[in-house]
Design an enzyme around this catalytic site. Sequence first.
Site, PDB file in Angstrom:
ATOM      1  N   ASN A   9       5.638  48.068  25.445  1.00 50.94           N
ATOM      2  CA  ASN A   9       5.502  47.560  26.806  1.00 50.94           C
ATOM      3  C   ASN A   9       4.673  48.579  27.587  1.00 50.94           C
ATOM      4  OD1 ASN A   9       5.757  46.642  29.402  1.00 50.94           O
ATOM      5  ND2 ASN A   9       7.981  46.917  29.531  1.00 50.94           N
ATOM      6  N   LYS A  11       3.534  48.394  30.534  1.00 48.45           N
ATOM      7  CA  LYS A  11       3.827  48.393  31.972  1.00 48.45           C
ATOM      8  C   LYS A  11       2.513  48.430  32.774  1.00 48.45           C
ATOM      9  CE  LYS A  11       8.280  50.366  30.848  1.00 48.45           C
ATOM     10  NZ  LYS A  11       9.413  51.207  31.210  1.00 48.45           N
ATOM     11  N   HIS A  94      12.801  42.281  32.327  1.00 49.37           N
ATOM     12  CA  HIS A  94      12.777  43.741  32.278  1.00 49.37           C
ATOM     13  C   HIS A  94      13.497  44.314  33.504  1.00 49.37           C
ATOM     14  CE1 HIS A  94      11.490  47.865  32.096  1.00 49.37           C
ATOM     15  NE2 HIS A  94      11.244  47.651  30.817  1.00 49.37           N
ATOM     16  N   GLU A  96      12.805  46.673  35.368  1.00 50.15           N
ATOM     17  CA  GLU A  96      11.917  46.983  36.505  1.00 50.15           C
ATOM     18  C   GLU A  96      11.605  45.721  37.298  1.00 50.15           C
ATOM     19  OE1 GLU A  96       9.048  48.979  34.067  1.00 50.15           O
ATOM     20  OE2 GLU A  96      10.531  50.544  33.692  1.00 50.15           O
ATOM     21  N   GLU A 166      18.185  47.214  26.825  1.00 51.14           N
ATOM     22  CA  GLU A 166      17.585  48.416  27.402  1.00 51.14           C
ATOM     23  C   GLU A 166      18.510  48.970  28.486  1.00 51.14           C
ATOM     24  OE1 GLU A 166      13.019  48.399  26.811  1.00 51.14           O
ATOM     25  OE2 GLU A 166      13.441  47.301  28.638  1.00 51.14           O
ATOM     26  N   GLY A 172      12.655  55.640  30.476  1.00 48.48           N
ATOM     27  CA  GLY A 172      11.751  56.615  31.094  1.00 48.48           C
ATOM     28  C   GLY A 172      12.434  57.915  31.481  1.00 48.48           C
ATOM     29  N   SER A 212      13.549  55.268  25.975  1.00 45.85           N
ATOM     30  CA  SER A 212      13.188  56.599  25.468  1.00 45.85           C
ATOM     31  C   SER A 212      13.180  56.690  23.941  1.00 45.85           C
ATOM     32  CB  SER A 212      14.097  57.670  26.068  1.00 45.85           C
ATOM     33  OG  SER A 212      13.950  57.702  27.478  1.00 45.85           O
TER      34      SER A 212
HETATM   35  P1  13P Z   1      10.586  54.125  27.794  1.00 48.42           P
HETATM   36  O1  13P Z   1      10.356  54.011  26.315  1.00 48.42           O
HETATM   37  O2  13P Z   1       9.446  54.778  28.524  1.00 48.42           O
HETATM   38  O3  13P Z   1      11.916  54.732  28.116  1.00 48.42           O
HETATM   39  O4  13P Z   1      10.627  52.625  28.384  1.00 48.42           O
HETATM   40  C1  13P Z   1      11.412  51.674  27.752  1.00 48.42           C
HETATM   41  C2  13P Z   1      11.081  50.366  28.340  1.00 48.42           C
HETATM   42  O5  13P Z   1      11.313  50.119  29.516  1.00 48.42           O
HETATM   43  C3  13P Z   1      10.440  49.357  27.476  1.00 48.42           C
HETATM   44  O6  13P Z   1      10.414  48.118  28.086  1.00 48.42           O
END
Ligand code: 13P
Length: 250
Positions: A9, A11, A94, A96, A166, A172, A212
């Site tokens: 992803n 983003k 997601h 976010e 997740e 992150g 992560s």
């Molecule tokens: P990270 O791997 O940066 O923690 O992000 C995970 C994520 O949100 C994938 O959709």
Amino acid sequence: MRKNIVAGNWKMNMNQEQTAQLIADLKEAMPSNDASVMIAPTFVNLAKAVELTEGTNIEVIAQNMHFEASGAYTGEISADMLKSIGIQTVILGHSERRAYFGETDEILAKKVKAALDNGMQVVFCFGEELDERKSGEHFNVVESQLKNALFELPASAWSQIVLAYEPVWAIGTGETASADQAQEMHAFIRKTIAAQYSNEVADQVSVLYGGSVKPNNASEIFSKPDVDGGLIGGASLNAEDFSGIAVAFS
Ligand code: 13P
């Protein structure tokens, strides 16, 4: 059919030139094993990414879409638009999108339905926040996220669903769920689906872990029986790291 998947992803990262470079690097670096590989660049680079990955085993997928078919929804993208440029899969739910853009379970249920009605595959994300884990609410939170967005679907629709657990506190942050924590939740997710539908439906759905994931922790997490791969954020922006995660399936 349940399969191993490593999905990136991206983003809101990578302009068009950077997208082309990263795809060129991935073509060199990705191992060939039985895992399906997906990348999710931003909307404006999807068409280019589809073109650049033609003839490879990398599937280009979208990060979001709207539930309406067309109309006065400024700034939104429909399933038909995605399909018209060769996109068959969309990430929905997601954290976010939920946290920054107000996407509720109710909105997500509509988006999932719209994607499936258009014959698309959905990578559905969900997971608890830190305070919910600390207070021991994480199983209830996950169960209600699944129930509210997905449990109106007929059993037959589940062949088009990939789940991505997740935990928000691991996204992150550099802090991953331990492999045992991931396994515990993934087993719970399968049990919840089996109770609503059947063992058959629960067994065939791929359940990815996200939060992560890095080359140095991927094999331990992916080795767990109910973890079928990962949805990768930060580490998917670098071909060495993303391929280093994909080799965990070799
Ligand atoms: P990270 O791997 O940066 O923690 O992000 C995970 C994520 O949100 C994938 O959709």
